[in-house]
Design an enzyme around this catalytic site. Sequence first.
Site, PDB file in Angstrom:
ATOM      1  N   VAL A   1      37.592  44.398  41.203  1.00 26.56           N
ATOM      2  CA  VAL A   1      36.918  43.159  41.638  1.00 26.56           C
ATOM      3  C   VAL A   1      37.278  42.837  43.094  1.00 26.56           C
ATOM      4  O   VAL A   1      36.398  42.549  43.917  1.00 26.56           O
ATOM      5  CB  VAL A   1      37.309  41.974  40.714  1.00 26.56           C
ATOM      6  CG1 VAL A   1      36.626  40.688  41.177  1.00 26.56           C
ATOM      7  CG2 VAL A   1      36.947  42.278  39.262  1.00 26.56           C
TER       8      VAL A   1
ATOM      9  N   LYS B   1      41.391  35.362  33.256  1.00 24.18           N
ATOM     10  CA  LYS B   1      41.291  34.611  31.983  1.00 24.18           C
ATOM     11  C   LYS B   1      42.574  34.659  31.180  1.00 24.18           C
ATOM     12  O   LYS B   1      42.907  33.704  30.475  1.00 24.18           O
ATOM     13  CB  LYS B   1      40.120  35.104  31.137  1.00 24.18           C
ATOM     14  CG  LYS B   1      40.132  36.591  30.842  1.00 24.18           C
ATOM     15  CD  LYS B   1      39.259  37.306  31.796  1.00 24.18           C
ATOM     16  CE  LYS B   1      39.482  38.789  31.775  1.00 24.18           C
ATOM     17  NZ  LYS B   1      38.335  39.528  32.257  1.00 24.18           N
TER      18      LYS B   1
ATOM     19  N   GLU C   1      34.790  30.771  37.429  1.00 30.49           N
ATOM     20  CA  GLU C   1      33.547  31.252  36.811  1.00 30.49           C
ATOM     21  C   GLU C   1      33.654  32.713  36.388  1.00 30.49           C
ATOM     22  O   GLU C   1      33.134  33.113  35.330  1.00 30.49           O
ATOM     23  CB  GLU C   1      32.368  31.064  37.788  1.00 30.49           C
ATOM     24  CG  GLU C   1      31.025  31.484  37.245  1.00 30.49           C
ATOM     25  CD  GLU C   1      30.648  30.744  35.961  1.00 30.49           C
ATOM     26  OE1 GLU C   1      30.742  31.366  34.894  1.00 30.49           O
ATOM     27  OE2 GLU C   1      30.264  29.560  36.010  1.00 30.49           O
TER      28      GLU C   1
ATOM     29  N   VAL D   1      35.089  34.082  32.662  1.00 24.02           N
ATOM     30  CA  VAL D   1      34.358  34.147  31.387  1.00 24.02           C
ATOM     31  C   VAL D   1      33.002  34.805  31.625  1.00 24.02           C
ATOM     32  O   VAL D   1      32.174  34.297  32.385  1.00 24.02           O
ATOM     33  CB  VAL D   1      34.142  32.744  30.780  1.00 24.02           C
ATOM     34  CG1 VAL D   1      33.463  32.872  29.420  1.00 24.02           C
ATOM     35  CG2 VAL D   1      35.461  31.995  30.640  1.00 24.02           C
TER      36      VAL D   1
ATOM     37  N   GLY E   1      32.054  37.398  33.272  1.00 23.05           N
ATOM     38  CA  GLY E   1      31.789  37.952  34.603  1.00 23.05           C
ATOM     39  C   GLY E   1      30.731  37.214  35.397  1.00 23.05           C
ATOM     40  O   GLY E   1      30.885  36.033  35.707  1.00 23.05           O
TER      41      GLY E   1
ATOM     42  N   LYS F   1      38.813  34.394  26.586  1.00 19.55           N
ATOM     43  CA  LYS F   1      37.541  33.760  26.971  1.00 19.55           C
ATOM     44  C   LYS F   1      37.117  32.724  25.932  1.00 19.55           C
ATOM     45  O   LYS F   1      36.582  31.664  26.285  1.00 19.55           O
ATOM     46  CB  LYS F   1      36.468  34.835  27.145  1.00 19.55           C
ATOM     47  CG  LYS F   1      36.756  35.755  28.343  1.00 19.55           C
ATOM     48  CD  LYS F   1      35.904  36.995  28.287  1.00 19.55           C
ATOM     49  CE  LYS F   1      36.178  37.898  29.478  1.00 19.55           C
ATOM     50  NZ  LYS F   1      35.629  39.250  29.312  1.00 19.55           N
TER      51      LYS F   1
ATOM     52  N   GLY G   1      32.567  44.529  35.507  1.00 21.93           N
ATOM     53  CA  GLY G   1      32.246  45.398  36.644  1.00 21.93           C
ATOM     54  C   GLY G   1      32.536  44.695  37.962  1.00 21.93           C
ATOM     55  O   GLY G   1      32.524  43.465  38.046  1.00 21.93           O
TER      56      GLY G   1
HETATM   57  N1  LIG Z   1      36.954  44.343  36.033  1.00 23.41           N
HETATM   58  C1  LIG Z   1      36.166  43.419  35.496  1.00 23.41           C
HETATM   59  O1  LIG Z   1      35.040  43.718  35.066  1.00 23.41           O
HETATM   60  C2  LIG Z   1      36.597  42.005  35.411  1.00 23.41           C
HETATM   61  C3  LIG Z   1      37.865  41.617  35.727  1.00 23.41           C
HETATM   62  N2  LIG Z   1      38.218  40.306  35.633  1.00 23.41           N
HETATM   63  C4  LIG Z   1      39.564  39.877  35.972  1.00 23.41           C
HETATM   64  O2  LIG Z   1      39.752  40.082  37.360  1.00 23.41           O
HETATM   65  C5  LIG Z   1      41.102  40.390  37.618  1.00 23.41           C
HETATM   66  C6  LIG Z   1      41.178  41.716  38.347  1.00 23.41           C
HETATM   67  O3  LIG Z   1      40.582  42.697  37.557  1.00 23.41           O
HETATM   68  P1  LIG Z   1      40.316  44.154  38.129  1.00 23.41           P
HETATM   69  O4  LIG Z   1      39.917  44.088  39.539  1.00 23.41           O
HETATM   70  O5  LIG Z   1      39.410  44.800  37.148  1.00 23.41           O
HETATM   71  O6  LIG Z   1      41.763  44.794  37.992  1.00 23.41           O
HETATM   72  P2  LIG Z   1      42.351  46.030  38.801  1.00 23.41           P
HETATM   73  O7  LIG Z   1      43.505  46.517  37.996  1.00 23.41           O
HETATM   74  O8  LIG Z   1      41.287  46.990  39.160  1.00 23.41           O
HETATM   75  O9  LIG Z   1      42.852  45.343  40.137  1.00 23.41           O
HETATM   76  C7  LIG Z   1      43.972  44.529  40.236  1.00 23.41           C
HETATM   77  C8  LIG Z   1      44.632  44.865  41.529  1.00 23.41           C
HETATM   78  O10 LIG Z   1      45.673  43.935  41.784  1.00 23.41           O
HETATM   79  C9  LIG Z   1      46.787  44.660  42.220  1.00 23.41           C
HETATM   80  N3  LIG Z   1      48.003  43.947  41.899  1.00 23.41           N
HETATM   81  C10 LIG Z   1      48.498  43.690  40.680  1.00 23.41           C
HETATM   82  N4  LIG Z   1      49.676  43.057  40.797  1.00 23.41           N
HETATM   83  C11 LIG Z   1      49.916  42.933  42.105  1.00 23.41           C
HETATM   84  C12 LIG Z   1      50.985  42.372  42.856  1.00 23.41           C
HETATM   85  N5  LIG Z   1      52.038  41.873  42.259  1.00 23.41           N
HETATM   86  N6  LIG Z   1      50.895  42.381  44.209  1.00 23.41           N
HETATM   87  C13 LIG Z   1      49.829  42.941  44.820  1.00 23.41           C
HETATM   88  N7  LIG Z   1      48.793  43.487  44.156  1.00 23.41           N
HETATM   89  C14 LIG Z   1      48.853  43.485  42.817  1.00 23.41           C
HETATM   90  C15 LIG Z   1      46.722  46.001  41.484  1.00 23.41           C
HETATM   91  O11 LIG Z   1      47.446  46.980  42.148  1.00 23.41           O
HETATM   92  C16 LIG Z   1      45.235  46.271  41.491  1.00 23.41           C
HETATM   93  O12 LIG Z   1      44.818  46.982  42.612  1.00 23.41           O
HETATM   94  C17 LIG Z   1      41.797  40.388  36.259  1.00 23.41           C
HETATM   95  O13 LIG Z   1      42.359  39.124  36.017  1.00 23.41           O
HETATM   96  C18 LIG Z   1      40.658  40.656  35.294  1.00 23.41           C
HETATM   97  O14 LIG Z   1      40.914  40.164  34.005  1.00 23.41           O
HETATM   98  C19 LIG Z   1      37.337  39.327  35.252  1.00 23.41           C
HETATM   99  C20 LIG Z   1      36.061  39.657  34.932  1.00 23.41           C
HETATM  100  C21 LIG Z   1      35.592  41.025  34.955  1.00 23.41           C
HETATM  101  N1  LIG Z   2      37.483  43.889  30.534  1.00 23.09           N
HETATM  102  C1  LIG Z   2      36.527  42.861  30.546  1.00 23.09           C
HETATM  103  C2  LIG Z   2      36.129  42.560  31.953  1.00 23.09           C
HETATM  104  C3  LIG Z   2      35.577  41.240  32.104  1.00 23.09           C
HETATM  105  O1  LIG Z   2      36.106  40.226  31.757  1.00 23.09           O
HETATM  106  C4  LIG Z   2      35.300  43.289  29.762  1.00 23.09           C
HETATM  107  O2  LIG Z   2      35.229  44.459  29.355  1.00 23.09           O
HETATM  108  O3  LIG Z   2      34.438  42.457  29.521  1.00 23.09           O
HETATM  109 NA    NA Z   3      30.974  33.778  34.363  1.00 24.81          NA
END
Ligand SMILES: NC(=O)C1=CN([C@@H]2O[C@H](COP(=O)(O)OP(=O)(O)OC[C@H]3O[C@@H](n4cnc5c(N)ncnc54)[C@H](O)[C@@H]3O)[C@@H](O)[C@H]2O)C=CC1
Ligand SMILES: N[C@@H](CC=O)C(=O)O
Ligand code: NA
Length: 455
Positions: A35, A127, A151, A154, A156, A227, A324
């Site tokens: 993200v 979340k 936003e 929940v 995405g 969520k 995504g």
């Molecule tokens: N991937 C998805 O489709 C969605 C993700 N989210 C939420 O968004 C957030 C991020 O998700 P993603 O981008 O998928 O995860 P990700 O694992 O791809 O990215 C998280 C990044 O944060 C970095 N990170 C973690 N702890 C750290 C720290 N202490 N200091 C510096 N960097 C640190 C990690 O190295 C990683 O690059 C999460 O809370 C996830 O639940 C929400 C909706 C959809």
């Molecule tokens: N891992 C979650 C990402 C969004 O919240 C999902 O698969 O829906």
């Molecule tokens: Na949303």
Amino acid sequence: MPAAPVPGLTPDPSAAPTGRTPGTLRVALLGCGVVGSQVARALVEHADDLAARAGARLELVGIAVRDASRPREGLGTVVPADLLTEDAERLVDAADLVVEVMGGIEPARGLILRAVAGGASVVTANKALLAAQGPELFEAADAAGVDLSFEAAVAGAIPIVRPVRESLAGDHVRRVLGIVNGTTNYVLDQMATHGLDLEEAVKEAQGLGYAEADPTADVEGFDAAAKAAILASLAFHTRVSIDQVAREGITGVTADDVAAAAQTGHVVKLLAIAEQTAEGVSARVHPALVPAAHPLAAVRGAFNAVFVEADGAGPLMFYGQGAGGRPTASAVLGDLVSAARDRLSGGKGPSESAYASLPVLPADAAVTRYQVRLVVADRPGVLAQVAGVLADHGVSIDTVRQTADEPAADGGAGTAQLLITTHAAREASLAATVAAVRDLEPVRQITSVLRVEGV
Ligand SMILES: NC(=O)C1=CN([C@@H]2O[C@H](COP(=O)(O)OP(=O)(O)OC[C@H]3O[C@@H](n4cnc5c(N)ncnc54)[C@H](O)[C@@H]3O)[C@@H](O)[C@H]2O)C=CC1
Ligand SMILES: N[C@@H](CC=O)C(=O)O
Ligand code: NA
């Protein structure tokens, strides 16, 4: 009346020593994964449009990462590498707006508290953190007079947080029912349409950026439960935390369940359900059979959909990409523009609304319909015996289907498959019924017990 001076926007030479450019808001990005990288890209590539919409330039002043020396594939050409920093605290201290997309509880929680204490508004997609520690964070944001927006947390990209907490603020929401986890929907869809097994499909979902850093959060239902807790809190103006959500993931769903569902005109979906009844509120996440004709059955791949039933509005449906990088970044950026506008106007978005303080009901108080599949000895009186146990527990049968298996090789009684669909029953009654049925002598196996929703 002139607007109150806004730090970073006041055209004042004294801004120069802090490095602030007049007419800009400084944005700190915490995390540069699936993200975060898309948020960074959009902030740079769409800077002019975002500035026009927000009323100030949203200047990306730094990106906190674990390892600043690690090359970021594809991002280097768009986002200058010198924006990467391992010092998240210092970055937060220099920002007007903080975007937290690192995930997990700590250090995300500490950094958000630090940001709001320093007067920055925060946008988060986290979340898991909100469902566990939301009240502490909302109270801190209120005390500091800043926004804490979520936003993206929940479903995405789907606008659901804002509609529930703002557009429906004048209505009475009774029920929220949705597919809010893209990974598990993708997995169940792949199982149903391509016969993939769970592990293969989860790997694909990880490759596509849908899965959480630890996909157990998806398949075991923790992500959907977080969520559900957030949605229940918003919908019913009360506090529901993740540990009050009854949770069952999809690891118990077999290829056989998916095939059997198709034979009875259903699909298996992982649902999040939040309801308000006269006794209180409940929130649960579990796999369920959904009739093939129901709109939720048509939600394919990693898409999400949320039904909201409100007294005035009636049924509402929200549909779109729930996971995504780019879809989630879209929701983050929407919140960021709103938070920027609020700062410029000297205002603040809605606070947490938890005035109703409703009791959260235990899992076994839920009322729903069930489909029970079992294998029994194929001889006279067995069906009546099973039906009798259901009647004894006050569970009413809607339909029964019996299919005879091959006769036993020794010429003795063979087995038959029974498929019993019940009328709505309390979870506790059904659990006691299933235990009693299992103990009956002619019952060879309870193959599956699945709830039926959306009828
Ligand atoms: N991937 C998805 O489709 C969605 C993700 N989210 C939420 O968004 C957030 C991020 O998700 P993603 O981008 O998928 O995860 P990700 O694992 O791809 O990215 C998280 C990044 O944060 C970095 N990170 C973690 N702890 C750290 C720290 N202490 N200091 C510096 N960097 C640190 C990690 O190295 C990683 O690059 C999460 O809370 C996830 O639940 C929400 C909706 C959809
Ligand atoms: N891992 C979650 C990402 C969004 O919240 C999902 O698969 O829906
Ligand atoms: Na949303």
